[in-house]
Design a protein around this motif. Sequence first.
Motif, PDB file in Angstrom:
ATOM      1  N   GLU A 119      -3.795  -5.479  26.311  1.00 57.33           N
ATOM      2  CA  GLU A 119      -4.239  -6.661  25.557  1.00 57.33           C
ATOM      3  C   GLU A 119      -3.270  -7.830  25.761  1.00 57.33           C
ATOM      4  N   LYS A 120      -1.971  -7.511  25.736  1.00 58.71           N
ATOM      5  CA  LYS A 120      -0.977  -8.572  25.987  1.00 58.71           C
ATOM      6  C   LYS A 120      -1.124  -9.150  27.382  1.00 58.71           C
ATOM      7  N   GLU A 121      -1.357  -8.250  28.364  1.00 57.63           N
ATOM      8  CA  GLU A 121      -1.520  -8.725  29.738  1.00 57.63           C
ATOM      9  C   GLU A 121      -2.759  -9.606  29.855  1.00 57.63           C
ATOM     10  N   ARG A 122      -3.863  -9.221  29.190  1.00 58.06           N
ATOM     11  CA  ARG A 122      -5.065 -10.058  29.217  1.00 58.06           C
ATOM     12  C   ARG A 122      -4.817 -11.413  28.549  1.00 58.06           C
ATOM     13  N   GLU A 123      -4.036 -11.368  27.448  1.00 51.21           N
ATOM     14  CA  GLU A 123      -3.728 -12.626  26.765  1.00 51.21           C
ATOM     15  C   GLU A 123      -2.861 -13.526  27.650  1.00 51.21           C
ATOM     16  N   ARG A 124      -1.884 -12.908  28.347  1.00 51.30           N
ATOM     17  CA  ARG A 124      -1.047 -13.703  29.254  1.00 51.30           C
ATOM     18  C   ARG A 124      -1.881 -14.302  30.385  1.00 51.30           C
ATOM     19  N   GLN A 125      -2.795 -13.498  30.943  1.00 49.63           N
ATOM     20  CA  GLN A 125      -3.652 -14.023  31.998  1.00 49.63           C
ATOM     21  C   GLN A 125      -4.541 -15.158  31.483  1.00 49.63           C
ATOM     22  N   ARG A 126      -5.062 -14.990  30.250  1.00 45.38           N
ATOM     23  CA  ARG A 126      -5.914 -16.044  29.698  1.00 45.38           C
ATOM     24  C   ARG A 126      -5.127 -17.334  29.491  1.00 45.38           C
ATOM     25  N   LEU A 127      -3.882 -17.185  28.947  1.00 44.69           N
ATOM     26  CA  LEU A 127      -3.052 -18.371  28.744  1.00 44.69           C
ATOM     27  C   LEU A 127      -2.682 -19.021  30.079  1.00 44.69           C
ATOM     28  N   GLU A 139      -5.635 -20.849  31.275  1.00 41.13           N
ATOM     29  CA  GLU A 139      -5.805 -22.094  30.522  1.00 41.13           C
ATOM     30  C   GLU A 139      -4.795 -23.146  30.961  1.00 41.13           C
TER      31      GLU A 139
END
Length: 290
Positions: free
Chosen positions: A140-148, A151
């Motif tokens: 989940e953290k990795e997905r959040e980092r990729q999303r950020l 962006e």
Amino acid sequence: MSTAALARDTFAPQRPPGMRSGLALALGVHVLLILALAWSVKWKTSEPDGVVAELWSALPQIAAPKVAPPEPTPPPVVAEPKPAPPPRPEPVAPPREDAQIAIERAEAAKKAEAAKKAEAAKKAEAAKREEAKKAEAEREKERERQRLAEEQAEKKKLAEKARQDDAKEAAIREANLRRARKLAGASDDPSTTGTAAHTSGPSAGYAGRIKARIKPNIVLTASVAGNPLATVEVRLAPDGTIVSRRLTKSSGSPAWDETVLRAIDKTEILPRDVDGRVPPSMSIDFRPQE
């Protein structure tokens, strides 16, 4: 008789004496014993001869009964010795109870082993669930980092596009203004206050633009005491290419002078002035702390 026979009789065990005399004596004694026993029994069983006597007394008396002869004494009976009783065995617990205890112990050990295995399995399952939670949290953290990151990249891309659009619009406006000034016969510099068609020298902010272009290439490899001033004369081509440079005033620090000259050589080309022109030569001052 030969010598060998004599030697054999000498060392041979002696023969027991004859038993004929002893046997005859024993038979005679037994016969006498039997005759004596028969005579004694016959003597005791015979009745004695009766004696008749007349007795006179003042008072009549009753005669006493005849005394019976004593019974023959039986031979003593020798009691046979009784055998000693066998030793009493030690009490031993029934083997059935030992077997039952062993079975109960085995069942208790099996239950304890099963409980240990169940506890170990429960701990392993809990550890597995915890690892799965950690892995999911990391994903989940990795997905959040990729999303950020996506962006930020999108924002950067939009900002770059907006900057390029603004630059294009500014260039178009500047070109239009220059064209209008040329048509009017005035200078391209909006800040000029003279009456000539063109300013003979560079604009007021041109020196700062030149320093801003050269300053990123200044890499000081040695320490410089104080804040010395080094002045360099730079000759330029019409397109802004640096043709030559010369140190007109040394700072007193060879390290700083060499650093400034290397930075100018690395820059190679300088920007144009606001009017689109490049002066043929100019002097630039450099300090370490500016």
